[in-house]
Design a protein around this motif. Structure first.
Motif, PDB file in Angstrom:
ATOM      1  N   SER A  33       0.815  -1.214   0.000  1.00  0.00           N
ATOM      2  CA  SER A  33       0.000   0.000   0.000  1.00  0.00           C
ATOM      3  C   SER A  33       0.851   1.268   0.000  1.00  0.00           C
ATOM      4  N   ILE A  34       2.123   1.129   0.322  1.00  0.00           N
ATOM      5  CA  ILE A  34       3.045   2.269   0.283  1.00  0.00           C
ATOM      6  C   ILE A  34       3.867   2.248  -0.995  1.00  0.00           C
ATOM      7  N   TRP A  35       4.438   1.083  -1.322  1.00  0.00           N
ATOM      8  CA  TRP A  35       5.373   0.994  -2.431  1.00  0.00           C
ATOM      9  C   TRP A  35       4.705   1.212  -3.791  1.00  0.00           C
ATOM     10  N   LEU A  36       3.613   0.524  -4.047  1.00  0.00           N
ATOM     11  CA  LEU A  36       2.990   0.602  -5.368  1.00  0.00           C
ATOM     12  C   LEU A  36       2.458   2.006  -5.687  1.00  0.00           C
ATOM     13  N   PRO A  37       1.704   2.652  -4.793  1.00  0.00           N
ATOM     14  CA  PRO A  37       1.272   4.021  -5.104  1.00  0.00           C
ATOM     15  C   PRO A  37       2.435   5.009  -5.210  1.00  0.00           C
ATOM     16  N   SER A  38       3.501   4.775  -4.429  1.00  0.00           N
ATOM     17  CA  SER A  38       4.632   5.717  -4.452  1.00  0.00           C
ATOM     18  C   SER A  38       5.329   5.724  -5.803  1.00  0.00           C
ATOM     19  N   ILE A  39       5.587   4.531  -6.349  1.00  0.00           N
ATOM     20  CA  ILE A  39       6.242   4.510  -7.661  1.00  0.00           C
ATOM     21  C   ILE A  39       5.300   5.061  -8.727  1.00  0.00           C
ATOM     22  N   MET A  40       3.993   4.946  -8.480  1.00  0.00           N
ATOM     23  CA  MET A  40       3.017   5.487  -9.424  1.00  0.00           C
ATOM     24  C   MET A  40       3.040   7.014  -9.429  1.00  0.00           C
ATOM     25  N   VAL A  41       3.170   7.622  -8.252  1.00  0.00           N
ATOM     26  CA  VAL A  41       3.293   9.080  -8.179  1.00  0.00           C
ATOM     27  C   VAL A  41       4.508   9.549  -8.961  1.00  0.00           C
ATOM     28  N   ILE A  42       5.605   8.803  -8.837  1.00  0.00           N
ATOM     29  CA  ILE A  42       6.841   9.195  -9.520  1.00  0.00           C
ATOM     30  C   ILE A  42       6.670   9.133 -11.027  1.00  0.00           C
ATOM     31  N   TRP A  43       6.144   7.980 -11.544  1.00  0.00           N
ATOM     32  CA  TRP A  43       6.073   7.891 -13.008  1.00  0.00           C
ATOM     33  C   TRP A  43       4.987   8.822 -13.570  1.00  0.00           C
ATOM     34  N   GLY A  44       3.933   9.098 -12.786  1.00  0.00           N
ATOM     35  CA  GLY A  44       2.933  10.049 -13.259  1.00  0.00           C
ATOM     36  C   GLY A  44       3.511  11.446 -13.396  1.00  0.00           C
ATOM     37  N   THR A  45       4.358  11.816 -12.443  1.00  0.00           N
ATOM     38  CA  THR A  45       5.022  13.121 -12.502  1.00  0.00           C
ATOM     39  C   THR A  45       5.941  13.206 -13.710  1.00  0.00           C
ATOM     40  N   ILE A  46       6.681  12.136 -13.959  1.00  0.00           N
ATOM     41  CA  ILE A  46       7.598  12.119 -15.093  1.00  0.00           C
ATOM     42  C   ILE A  46       6.824  12.211 -16.409  1.00  0.00           C
ATOM     43  N   THR A  47       5.704  11.476 -16.500  1.00  0.00           N
ATOM     44  CA  THR A  47       4.887  11.542 -17.714  1.00  0.00           C
ATOM     45  C   THR A  47       4.405  12.964 -17.966  1.00  0.00           C
ATOM     46  N   THR A  48       3.971  13.634 -16.910  1.00  0.00           N
ATOM     47  CA  THR A  48       3.528  15.022 -17.046  1.00  0.00           C
ATOM     48  C   THR A  48       4.646  15.910 -17.572  1.00  0.00           C
ATOM     49  N   LEU A  49       5.845  15.702 -17.046  1.00  0.00           N
ATOM     50  CA  LEU A  49       6.991  16.519 -17.467  1.00  0.00           C
ATOM     51  C   LEU A  49       7.403  16.245 -18.909  1.00  0.00           C
ATOM     52  N   MET A  50       7.076  15.056 -19.414  1.00  0.00           N
ATOM     53  CA  MET A  50       7.370  14.769 -20.822  1.00  0.00           C
ATOM     54  C   MET A  50       6.607  15.710 -21.745  1.00  0.00           C
ATOM     55  N   GLY A  51       5.529  16.287 -21.237  1.00  0.00           N
ATOM     56  CA  GLY A  51       4.759  17.218 -22.047  1.00  0.00           C
ATOM     57  C   GLY A  51       5.402  18.580 -22.216  1.00  0.00           C
TER      58      GLY A  51
END
Length: 469
Positions: A106-124
């Motif tokens: 419940s900590i690890w999976l959402p945390s890595i998701m926050v990271i890759w979501g942020t990176i995807t946003t920055l790709m824009g």
């Protein structure tokens, strides 16, 4: 495969001590408990993977909307941005599953998701090929832990008898993501010029922001183990553990990490052969997700129509995945179904190549349609063969070269070669597992020879364990 009577009694006592006095689990309705698990677990996991697949594959949609032209990228540079993602993605999977064992899901999976979501946003907002390349490197590192992590996570809740359908429900999110990707790209591209940003940039920005929002919600909706599942009664928790133990005693979530688990996984012939099977199954999926919009556009369709024409392909693939998994779980059959679908994938590639060679767009589209529709030790082992399989994404990223457009015969042919390698791996696993089962049947097992803890530590090597063929 049932456990010896003494071992089952020992396990029952251990569970009873852990959960307290409760009614016998046999009185519970299997369907009712499974339905509760499915409602609380599967939708969230499917959404996580849907966003993961969406964020890694939306670059294919962005490409035909002007990404390569705006960043002045050559065909080989675009292929490199795909390749580096899969290299770091595969590298991250084993360390990530080790971290999953040390931290709470419940900590690890959402945390890595926050990271890759942020990176995807920055790709824009990247301004050059180099910026996009760096973003894709870190996107792979952050996304790499989700798929093997979730596959391992389901083994904490579901027995082998029930797991395949649930994994298919989760995995079908990849196909649904493909359908959504085309539809969203079609809609989001209408924002071209908003905020002085190109439409392809909004694809990354909006989908990345959606991922971060979902990740925050996931912190509160992921349960770490049956023990901590507030939605289950004590009777239902007991039922879950009894179902798991019918497969053979298995390590629980709080088992301590030991490096010999890693060594055992890397030296297990079954894991090594399964790596090639997974490689052959995942590679066509990545080939389709990354290059399908380009392939369809090169058949003579506009970018808008190409985005929309990806939708029925992915929708059909999702339906097929769920239906076949349901049949496989119901009949406890694995390898026969794999043989059938390898045949379907091979036939699909042959049709695709024939249509491309003869310059018949409809036949090529039909072939791609068919291909898509066919397509601690446990923690580390899962991550190893999933990670190796995802290296197929790095390979297929370079199969479909711009100079081979519009027929892409080389890419289709090399993908077909990987499928044939996987078919050989399935044959080896099928007869290897059958040999192991027969050998253990012949040797037999004397009750009380091993303690429940010793059987648990042996995992699939225990004399009481049998593989599903």
């Amino acid at each position: 495969m049932s456990l010896p009577k003494d071992d089952k009694e020992d396990i029952d006592v251990a569970i009873a001590e852990k959960l307290g006095d409760c009614e016998p689990a046999a009185k519970l309705s299997d369907a009712r408990v499974l339905r509760k698990l499915d409602i609380r677990l599967i939708p969230m996991l499917a959404v996580l993977y849907l966003m993961s697949f969406l964020d890694r594959g939306n670059i294919g949609n962005a490409k035909i909307e002007g990404l390569a032209e705006d960043l002045h990228m050559s065909g080989s540079q675009y292929d490199l941005t795909l390749t580096v993602f899969f290299l770091t993605y595969a590298f991250a999977e084993v360390p990530s599953n080790i971290m999953l064992k040390r931290l709470k899901p419940s900590i690890w999976l959402p945390s890595i998701m926050v990271i890759w979501g942020t990176i995807t946003t920055l790709m824009g907002v990247v301004k050059s090929f180099n910026g996009l390349l760096v973003a894709r490197v870190f996107l792979g590192l952050s996304e790499g832990g989700l798929y093997p992590g979730v596959i391992y996570y389901t083994t904490i809740w579901y027995s082998r008898k029930h797991a395949l359908l649930r994994n298919a429900l989760f995995f079908s999110a990849a196909s649904i993501a493909g359908a959504f990707s085309g539809l969203l790209a079609f809609a989001i591209d209408k924002m071209d010029g908003v905020g002085n940003l190109a439409g392809w940039r909004w694809i990354f920005i909006l989908e990345g922001m959606a991922t971060v929002v979902i990740a925050v919600i996931a912190y509160f909706l992921i349960y770490d183990s049956p023990d901590e599942a507030s939605f289950l009664t004590d009777d239902e928790k007991r039922w879950v553990y009894e179902q798991l133990n019918r497969d053979g005693p298995r390590a629980q979530q709080n088992e301590k990490f030991r490096w010999n688990f890693v060594t055992a996984a890397f030296t297990d012939w079954q894991v090594l052969v399964a790596m090639f099977m997974n490689l052959s199954l995942i590679s066509p999926i990545y080939a389709i997700s990354l290059f399908l919009p380009t392939i369809i556009k090169n058949l003579g369709f506009t970018s808008t129509n190409a985005q929309l024409m990806t939708i029925p392909i992915y929708a059909c693939a999702a339906f097929m995945a769920i239906a076949v998994a349901w049949y496989s779980d119901r009949h406890l059959s694995r390898s026969p179904i794999l043989f059938v679908f390898y045949g379907v994938i091979i036939a699909g590639y042959i049709i695709t190549m024939a249509g491309a060679a003869a310059s018949i767009p409809g036949l090529t589209y039909a072939g791609v349609f068919i291909v898509t529709c066919g397509s601690y030790k446990r923690a580390v082992g899962l991550a190893i063969h999933v990670g190796f399989g995802n290296l197929g994404g790095a390979m297929v990223s370079n199969f479909y070269r711009s100079q081979d457009s519009p027929k892409f015969l080389l890419g289709h042919g090399l993908s077909l070669m990987l499928v044939l390698i996987g078919l050989v791996a399935v044959v080896i696993l099928r007869f290897g597992y059958d040999h192991c089962n027969k050998k253990r049947d012949a040797l037999g097992y004397t009750e009380g020879t091993l303690s429940p803890e010793e059987i648990e530590s042996l995992g699939d090597k225990a004399p009481t364990y049998r593989y599903i063929l």
